[in-house]
Design an enzyme around this catalytic site. Sequence first.
Site, PDB file in Angstrom:
ATOM      1  N   SER A 128      -3.821  27.890  14.535  1.00  0.00           N
ATOM      2  CA  SER A 128      -4.002  27.743  13.095  1.00  0.00           C
ATOM      3  C   SER A 128      -5.034  28.719  12.540  1.00  0.00           C
ATOM      4  CB  SER A 128      -4.437  26.311  12.769  1.00  0.00           C
ATOM      5  OG  SER A 128      -4.746  26.179  11.399  1.00  0.00           O
ATOM      6  N   THR A 178       2.132  31.724   6.499  1.00  0.00           N
ATOM      7  CA  THR A 178       2.435  30.522   5.729  1.00  0.00           C
ATOM      8  C   THR A 178       2.450  30.866   4.250  1.00  0.00           C
ATOM      9  OG1 THR A 178       1.573  29.001   7.388  1.00  0.00           O
ATOM     10  CG2 THR A 178       1.622  28.208   5.125  1.00  0.00           C
ATOM     11  N   ARG A 187      -3.365  16.248  -3.451  1.00  0.00           N
ATOM     12  CA  ARG A 187      -3.395  15.309  -2.334  1.00  0.00           C
ATOM     13  C   ARG A 187      -4.324  14.144  -2.685  1.00  0.00           C
ATOM     14  NH1 ARG A 187      -4.076  19.867   2.490  1.00  0.00           N
ATOM     15  NH2 ARG A 187      -2.185  21.062   1.968  1.00  0.00           N
ATOM     16  N   HIS A 317       5.897  21.955   4.602  1.00  0.00           N
ATOM     17  CA  HIS A 317       4.505  21.696   5.000  1.00  0.00           C
ATOM     18  C   HIS A 317       4.288  20.210   5.279  1.00  0.00           C
ATOM     19  CE1 HIS A 317       0.773  24.200   5.095  1.00  0.00           C
ATOM     20  NE2 HIS A 317       0.196  23.022   5.203  1.00  0.00           N
ATOM     21  N   ARG A 320       3.064  17.964   2.388  1.00  0.00           N
ATOM     22  CA  ARG A 320       1.660  18.003   1.975  1.00  0.00           C
ATOM     23  C   ARG A 320       1.398  18.865   0.744  1.00  0.00           C
ATOM     24  NH1 ARG A 320      -2.283  16.796   5.311  1.00  0.00           N
ATOM     25  NH2 ARG A 320      -3.477  18.718   5.062  1.00  0.00           N
ATOM     26  N   VAL A 351       9.588  15.901  11.895  1.00  0.00           N
ATOM     27  CA  VAL A 351      10.013  15.753  13.294  1.00  0.00           C
ATOM     28  C   VAL A 351       9.077  14.779  14.005  1.00  0.00           C
ATOM     29  CG1 VAL A 351      10.375  16.938  15.484  1.00  0.00           C
ATOM     30  CG2 VAL A 351      10.941  18.084  13.329  1.00  0.00           C
TER      31      VAL A 351
END
Length: 422
Positions: A128, A178, A187, A317, A320, A351
């Site tokens: 990441s 990304t 959020r 994502h 999110r 998933v």
Amino acid sequence: MPDTGLARQSTVYRAGTLGRRPAVPCDFAELERLAKRASSAEAWAYVAGGAGEGRTMRRNREAFDRWAIVPRMAAGAVDRDLSVELLGARLPSPLLLAPVGAGALMGRDSDLAIAAGAAATGTPYILSNQGCNPMEECAAAMGGTPRWFQLYWSKDERLVDSLIARAERIGAGALVVTLDTTVLGWRPQDLNLGSLPFAKGLGIAQYTSDPVFQEIVAERAGQPRERPRITLGAIRTLLAMSRNHPGRFWANLRSPIPRASVETFLDIYSNPGLSWEHLATLKRRTALPVVLKGILDPDDARRALEIGVDAIVVSNHGGRQVDNAIAALDALVRVREAVGPEPVLLFDSGVRTGADVFTAVALGADAVLLGRPHLYGFALAGAHGVAEVIRNVLAELDLTMALSGARTIAEITRERLRETGR
């Protein structure tokens, strides 16, 4: 090669005869329940939360429920081969670990533990850009196991080039850009707690370890700045910044660098102006295969292929970023139909199980990224927990193939599914 499903079952059942139950549950619901119990409110809000009212997260799962596997009998699928060819490399299975930011909310050295868990199973890990350990340390923990690197496109082009160069030096197999987080989505779980991990120096290790970023910070650290109002919360934040910044805590506490690093990151980490013109420069900036993550529309997929990218990740994502967005699995069907059988498509979002991997592959995915589940495994049992989650998912995939008559991943085709009409 991953262990077969039968071998995995045998391991668990044999331990059961000795009175030992799995430390990491074999079903997602219990895995999630225990991970939540092991997490702080702030950690759970960030990791498990979604955008807005959570409709996209729910839709991701509902999309899987609209497809049913049709097992075929007497196929003689005694041995299964889960391996796949992906971007010039032979991988043991179609499973990769998705990049997860600020994983240290769930435990210290999260990225090192995830890297070790991935290496224990031979599973590639997409490091990441918002990790809590530098990519060089994670690569060392993985040994020869394939690793890719996720890139968030910074406002500073020098930093973009520096991160790409570091990814090349650690032997990354691909650069995963990304696209869907040029700004943070709405959020509510995080907002209600006033909690942003990056503001405390969590999830910025790729930046604080980068020489170009350090130069930018040094330039800013000497500039006049407004002194924050002294409150208990401000003191706690300063202590967290000092703890999370590289180096010794007491030296960091006296230095302006940790705070300047956080402020600099928040200013430049992602570029709201990211365009196709930016992305078209990648093929001359790196020799790595380029993967674009966050594609949901067939026209965007075609545009990506026109500029020469090597693969696409169909993803929302994990729900999110945009509330009430299309389910990623529905988008996968449309994108595959639009681009044809040849382009490399990966998939994530929603998933949870080996049966989900089977379904996504049948609908056109060449490989699948596993996100939240492996982080839940980390929360419960560190690197071992990550490896156990991977083993469970692959065991179920293998058994689903056996019971459905598929001997290879290539044999998992759309003909093995039926729409349920739900």
